[in-house]
Design a protein around this motif. Structure first.
Motif, PDB file in Angstrom:
ATOM      1  N   ALA A 141       0.845  -1.188   0.000  1.00 46.35           N
ATOM      2  CA  ALA A 141       0.000   0.000   0.000  1.00 46.35           C
ATOM      3  C   ALA A 141       0.882   1.240   0.000  1.00 46.35           C
TER       4      ALA A 141
ATOM      5  N   ARG B 103      -0.614   7.335   2.651  1.00 47.08           N
ATOM      6  CA  ARG B 103      -1.580   8.401   2.383  1.00 47.08           C
ATOM      7  C   ARG B 103      -1.025   9.722   2.888  1.00 47.08           C
TER       8      ARG B 103
ATOM      9  N   LEU C 169      -1.922   6.613   9.544  1.00 48.40           N
ATOM     10  CA  LEU C 169      -2.847   6.200   8.483  1.00 48.40           C
ATOM     11  C   LEU C 169      -2.295   4.992   7.731  1.00 48.40           C
ATOM     12  N   TYR C 170      -1.016   5.041   7.405  1.00 48.37           N
ATOM     13  CA  TYR C 170      -0.376   3.960   6.671  1.00 48.37           C
ATOM     14  C   TYR C 170      -0.372   2.666   7.486  1.00 48.37           C
TER      15      TYR C 170
ATOM     16  N   ASN D  49      -2.463   1.845   9.861  1.00 45.96           N
ATOM     17  CA  ASN D  49      -3.843   1.363   9.923  1.00 45.96           C
ATOM     18  C   ASN D  49      -4.231   0.653   8.629  1.00 45.96           C
ATOM     19  N   GLU D  50      -3.766   1.182   7.509  1.00 43.94           N
ATOM     20  CA  GLU D  50      -4.032   0.556   6.214  1.00 43.94           C
ATOM     21  C   GLU D  50      -3.397  -0.839   6.154  1.00 43.94           C
TER      22      GLU D  50
ATOM     23  N   HIS E 159      -5.396  -3.241   8.231  1.00 42.44           N
ATOM     24  CA  HIS E 159      -6.630  -3.674   7.545  1.00 42.44           C
ATOM     25  C   HIS E 159      -6.330  -4.756   6.512  1.00 42.44           C
ATOM     26  N   ILE E 160      -5.246  -4.592   5.775  1.00 41.18           N
ATOM     27  CA  ILE E 160      -4.870  -5.596   4.774  1.00 41.18           C
ATOM     28  C   ILE E 160      -4.540  -6.915   5.473  1.00 41.18           C
TER      29      ILE E 160
END
Length: 163
Positions: free
Chosen positions: A8, A11, A91-92, A94-95, A98-99
């Motif tokens: 990812a 952000r 943010l990164y 957390n991303e 989630h993945i």
């Protein structure tokens, strides 16, 4: 590393006018004696107020050493830059979490080769099985057949600094 190609992208985060105002208020509240900058100790208090933890010596050293050598401390703009970077990292992360959670279908807290195979079949159905196996082996750093979140996060971040 192959897996970094699928990672990812971080952000960006921009403070809204109300957030910027709040950050300026935190800066002002932590600026002992209204010096116009945050000393090392002021900075630590500001981090506690905003993020809920006391920064380590290493983090504080890193921030303070990034300043202009003639500066007495962290200016408001430098402080806002620090907060921006910190928010983007959150943010990164957390991303990535989630993945990882999407891959961890059985909620075990680790991924198996079967988890990888099922996930890649959905997102890249034409990817050869041998590539999936290579990726899994690369990410499974201790070769125990399980990929922890820490290993997964490392793999997702690998190569991001060069990009």
């Amino acid at each position: 590393m192959f897996f970094s190609q699928a990672s990812a992208q971080p952000r960006t985060w921009e403070a809204s006018p109300s957030e910027r105002k709040k950050l300026a208020e935190v800066f002002k509240a932590c600026d002992e004696d209204n010096k116009g900058y945050l000393s090392r100790e002021d900075f630590k208090v500001a981090v506690v107020m905003l993020f809920g933890y006391k920064p380590s010596k290493i983090e504080a050293d890193s921030v303070m050493s990034s300043l202009n050598p003639d500066a007495s401390g962290l200016s408001l703009e430098e402080f806002l830059n620090f907060v921006k970077k910190k928010k983007e990292l959150q943010l990164y992360r957390n991303e990535i979490r989630h993945i990882f959670t999407a891959f961890d279908r059985h909620y075990r807290g680790y991924l198996t080769l079967e988890d990888f195979q099922k996930a890649f079949k959905q997102v890249a159905p034409k990817l050869p099985e041998r590539i999936i196996l290579e990726v899994f082996r690369e990410v499974d750093q201790d070769s125990d057949g399980h990929v922890s979140f820490k290993d997964f996060e490392y793999a997702m971040k690998y190569g991001q600094n060069e990009a």
